[in-house]
Design an enzyme around this catalytic site. Structure first.
Site, mmCIF file in Angstrom:
data_model
loop_
_atom_site.group_PDB
_atom_site.id
_atom_site.type_symbol
_atom_site.label_atom_id
_atom_site.label_comp_id
_atom_site.label_asym_id
_atom_site.label_seq_id
_atom_site.Cartn_x
_atom_site.Cartn_y
_atom_site.Cartn_z
ATOM 1 N N LYS A 5 -4.933 -9.889 -6.528
ATOM 2 C CA LYS A 5 -6.239 -10.117 -5.887
ATOM 3 C C LYS A 5 -7.208 -8.988 -6.253
ATOM 4 O O LYS A 5 -6.778 -7.857 -6.500
ATOM 5 C CB LYS A 5 -6.082 -10.243 -4.367
ATOM 6 C CG LYS A 5 -5.785 -8.945 -3.665
ATOM 7 C CD LYS A 5 -5.970 -9.028 -2.158
ATOM 8 C CE LYS A 5 -5.697 -7.648 -1.568
ATOM 9 N NZ LYS A 5 -5.900 -7.476 -0.177
ATOM 10 N N LYS B 156 0.829 -1.214 0.000
ATOM 11 C CA LYS B 156 0.000 0.000 0.000
ATOM 12 C C LYS B 156 0.858 1.256 0.000
ATOM 13 O O LYS B 156 0.540 2.221 -0.674
ATOM 14 C CB LYS B 156 -0.952 0.011 1.203
ATOM 15 C CG LYS B 156 -2.112 -0.943 1.040
ATOM 16 C CD LYS B 156 -3.235 -0.650 2.009
ATOM 17 C CE LYS B 156 -4.409 -1.590 1.753
ATOM 18 N NZ LYS B 156 -5.418 -1.562 2.790
ATOM 19 N N LYS C 77 -10.084 -3.169 -3.682
ATOM 20 C CA LYS C 77 -10.626 -1.815 -3.830
ATOM 21 C C LYS C 77 -9.534 -0.844 -4.252
ATOM 22 O O LYS C 77 -9.802 0.223 -4.754
ATOM 23 C CB LYS C 77 -11.223 -1.342 -2.502
ATOM 24 C CG LYS C 77 -12.445 -2.112 -2.077
ATOM 25 C CD LYS C 77 -12.837 -1.749 -0.641
ATOM 26 C CE LYS C 77 -13.649 -2.849 -0.007
ATOM 27 N NZ LYS C 77 -13.875 -2.671 1.413
HETATM 28 P P1 TYM Z 1 -11.087 -5.571 3.864
HETATM 29 O O1 TYM Z 1 -12.066 -4.535 4.256
HETATM 30 O O2 TYM Z 1 -10.062 -5.223 2.822
HETATM 31 O O3 TYM Z 1 -11.811 -6.873 3.363
HETATM 32 C C1 TYM Z 1 -12.874 -7.487 4.099
HETATM 33 C C2 TYM Z 1 -12.789 -8.994 3.926
HETATM 34 O O4 TYM Z 1 -12.770 -9.356 2.546
HETATM 35 C C3 TYM Z 1 -11.683 -10.256 2.294
HETATM 36 N N1 TYM Z 1 -11.175 -10.019 0.920
HETATM 37 C C4 TYM Z 1 -10.994 -10.989 0.011
HETATM 38 N N2 TYM Z 1 -11.203 -12.322 0.063
HETATM 39 C C5 TYM Z 1 -10.953 -13.030 -1.072
HETATM 40 N N3 TYM Z 1 -10.490 -12.471 -2.232
HETATM 41 C C6 TYM Z 1 -10.271 -11.146 -2.311
HETATM 42 N N4 TYM Z 1 -9.854 -10.616 -3.465
HETATM 43 C C7 TYM Z 1 -10.512 -10.341 -1.154
HETATM 44 N N5 TYM Z 1 -10.405 -9.001 -0.905
HETATM 45 C C8 TYM Z 1 -10.812 -8.831 0.384
HETATM 46 C C9 TYM Z 1 -10.637 -9.907 3.327
HETATM 47 O O5 TYM Z 1 -9.755 -10.985 3.548
HETATM 48 C C10 TYM Z 1 -11.491 -9.591 4.539
HETATM 49 O O6 TYM Z 1 -11.795 -10.791 5.226
HETATM 50 N N6 TYM Z 1 -7.713 -5.480 7.550
HETATM 51 C C11 TYM Z 1 -9.051 -5.921 7.174
HETATM 52 C C12 TYM Z 1 -10.159 -5.369 8.047
HETATM 53 C C13 TYM Z 1 -10.044 -5.664 9.497
HETATM 54 C C14 TYM Z 1 -10.258 -6.926 10.109
HETATM 55 C C15 TYM Z 1 -10.120 -6.676 11.521
HETATM 56 C C16 TYM Z 1 -10.550 -8.204 9.631
HETATM 57 C C17 TYM Z 1 -9.797 -4.769 10.475
HETATM 58 N N7 TYM Z 1 -9.844 -5.369 11.687
HETATM 59 C C18 TYM Z 1 -10.273 -7.721 12.422
HETATM 60 C C19 TYM Z 1 -10.697 -9.227 10.538
HETATM 61 C C20 TYM Z 1 -10.550 -8.986 11.923
HETATM 62 C C21 TYM Z 1 -9.322 -5.457 5.767
HETATM 63 O O7 TYM Z 1 -8.747 -4.508 5.295
HETATM 64 O O8 TYM Z 1 -10.332 -6.137 5.151
#
Ligand code: TYM
Length: 329
Positions: A194, A111, A197
Site C-alpha cells: 500500500k 511497523k 508514509k
Molecule cells: P493514517 O494517518 O495512516 O491514514 C489516514 C487515512 O488514510 C487511509 N489510508 C489509505 N487509504 C487507501 N490507500 C492507502 N494506501 C492508504 N494509506 C492510508 C487510512 O485508512 C486512514 O483512513 N490509525 C489511523 C489513524 C487513526 C484513526 C483513529 C482513524 C487514529 N485514530 C480513529 C480512524 C478513527 C492511521 O494511522 O491513519
C-alpha cells in the site's frame, strides 16, 4: 443523522492513498452526518521523536483538511492532544483489551519489524487502545477509513462489546465505511504494497502537495508489467489495476468503462497523472492561501476543539459512572 468520526496522523505529507481512501469521503459525507475529524498527534508520537516537528505538521494538516473541502462550519476538526479525554479513556481501553489481541495486530507486526534497528515504543503496541478511545468517545456510528484500518475498527468493536458486557451498555458499536474506489491505493513503484508514509522511498508515493511535473513523472515511471494488455487483475497485474483504481477514484468513472478505453500502458499512465493533477492542483492552491493566515487556522481549530471536548467529556464521564469509579471529590 449518523455520527461519523475519522482521524489522520500528522506524520509527514498527506499522500494520494490518504486522500482517495479517506479524505474524499470525509468531505463528501460532511453534510450527511454529524462529523468529527481528529488530527491524531499523539498517535504520531509512536514514530516521531524530533522536537518541534509534530506541532508544525499538525497545523499544516489542518490547513490541508480545510483545503480538501472540510467546512469548519459543518465539520468538527480537532487536535487529539488538546482533548485530554482521549488519553484518559485510552487507559481504560488498555485495561479492556488483551495482550494477545494486541499481539495479533498486523500493523504492529509490520511497523515493529520495519523498525527493528530502531526504538520500538510500547505506544506502538498499545496504539489500537488509543484509537478505540478516539472512536468510542464520540459515539461514532460510522468510521470512514481506507482498507488498512479494517483490523483497527474490528478491535475497537471487540473492546466496546467487552466493556459493555462487563459494565453495562456504555459505548456505541462503530462500523467501518470504505470507499468503492480508492480504498487501497498501492505504491507506484511496488504495487503489491500500500502507498504508505513509512515506505523506504518516495518515488512510488504521490503527495497532495507535489508539483504537477513530479506527479506526471511519478505516474510515467509507475511499475507495470512486461505484457501490454490493459486489464483489471489485481493478482497478475497489480500495477495496471492500481492505475485503473486511481483513475476511477479521481474521475468517478467505473473501472469497467475505463478498461475498454485503453489499449496502451503509456496513455493510461499519462491520463491517470493528468486526472490526479486536476484533483490536487486546486487543493494545493487553497492550502497555500490558508497557510498565509495561521491565526485564522488556530481559531478554526479552537472552535472544533471546543465542540469535540463537549462530546468527549460526557462520554468519559459515562464510562467512569459505568465502571463505578468514585465520583470526583
Ligand atoms: P493514517 O494517518 O495512516 O491514514 C489516514 C487515512 O488514510 C487511509 N489510508 C489509505 N487509504 C487507501 N490507500 C492507502 N494506501 C492508504 N494509506 C492510508 C487510512 O485508512 C486512514 O483512513 N490509525 C489511523 C489513524 C487513526 C484513526 C483513529 C482513524 C487514529 N485514530 C480513529 C480512524 C478513527 C492511521 O494511522 O491513519
Amino acid at each position: 443523522m449518523p455520527r461519523v468520526l475519522s482521524c489522520i496522523q500528522p506524520t509527514g505529507s498527506v499522500h494520494l492513498g490518504n486522500y482517495l481512501g479517506a479524505l474524499v469521503n470525509w468531505v463528501s459525507g460532511q453534510h450527511d452526518g454529524d462529523v468529527f475529524h481528529g488530527i491524531v498527534d499523539l498517535h504520531a508520537l509512536t514514530v516521531i521523536d524530533t522536537p518541534g516537528l509534530i506541532g508544525t505538521q499538525t497545523l499544516e494538516l489542518a490547513a490541508l483538511l480545510f483545503a480538501c473541502g472540510l467546512d469548519p462550519d459543518v465539520a468538527t476538526v480537532f487536535v487529539q492532544s488538546h482533548i485530554h479525554e482521549h488519553t484518559e479513556l485510552a487507559w481504560i481501553m488498555e485495561c479492556t483489551v488483551s495482550f494477545g489481541e494486541l499481539s495479533r495486530m498486523t500493523q504492529f507486526k509490520d511497523k515493529s519489524a520495519r523498525r527493528e534497528a530502531e526504538f520500538v515504543s510500547a505506544g506502538l503496541f498499545t496504539y489500537p487502545a488509543l484509537q478505540a478511545a478516539d472512536i468510542l468517545l464520540y459515539d461514532a456510528d460510522e468510521v470512514p477509513v481506507g482498507d488498512d484500518q479494517r483490523q483497527h475498527i474490528e478491535i475497537t468493536r471487540d473492546i466496546a462489546v467487552r466493556f459493555n458486557h462487563r459494565f453495562g451498555d456504555t459505548f456505541i458499536l462503530p462500523k467501518a465505511v470504505h470507499p468503492k474506489a480508492g480504498a487501497r491505493v498501492m505504491d507506484l513503484q511496488d504495487p503489491t504494497s500500500k502507498m504508505s508514509k513509512s515506505a523506504t522511498s518516495d518515488s512510488g508515493l504521490v503527495y497532495l502537495l507535489d508539483d504537477n511535473a513530479s506527479i506526471s513523472r511519478k505516474f510515467k515511471r509507475a511499475v507495470t508489467d512486461s505484457d501490454s494488455e490493459v486489464k483489471y487483475d489485481i493478482a497478475n497485474k497489480p500495477g495496471i489495476s492500481n492505475l485503473l483504481d486511481i483513475l476511477s477514484a479521481s474521475t468517478g468513472k467505473p473501472v469497467g468503462e475505463l478498461v475498454s478505453q485503453y489499449s496502451q500502458y503509456g496513455a493510461l499512465k499519462s491520463d491517470t497523472g493528468d486526472a490526479v493533477i486536476a484533483v490536487v492542483e486546486p487543493i494545493r492552491t487553497r492550502f497555500q492561501e490558508l497557510m498565509q493566515d495561521k491565526g485564522e487556522l488556530a481559531r478554526l481549530l479552537s472552535i472544533g476543539n471546543e465542540r469535540a471536548r463537549n462530546v468527549a467529556a460526557v462520554t468519559l464521564q459515562r464510562a467512569h459512572n459505568a465502571i463505578g469509579l468514585l465520583p470526583r471529590i
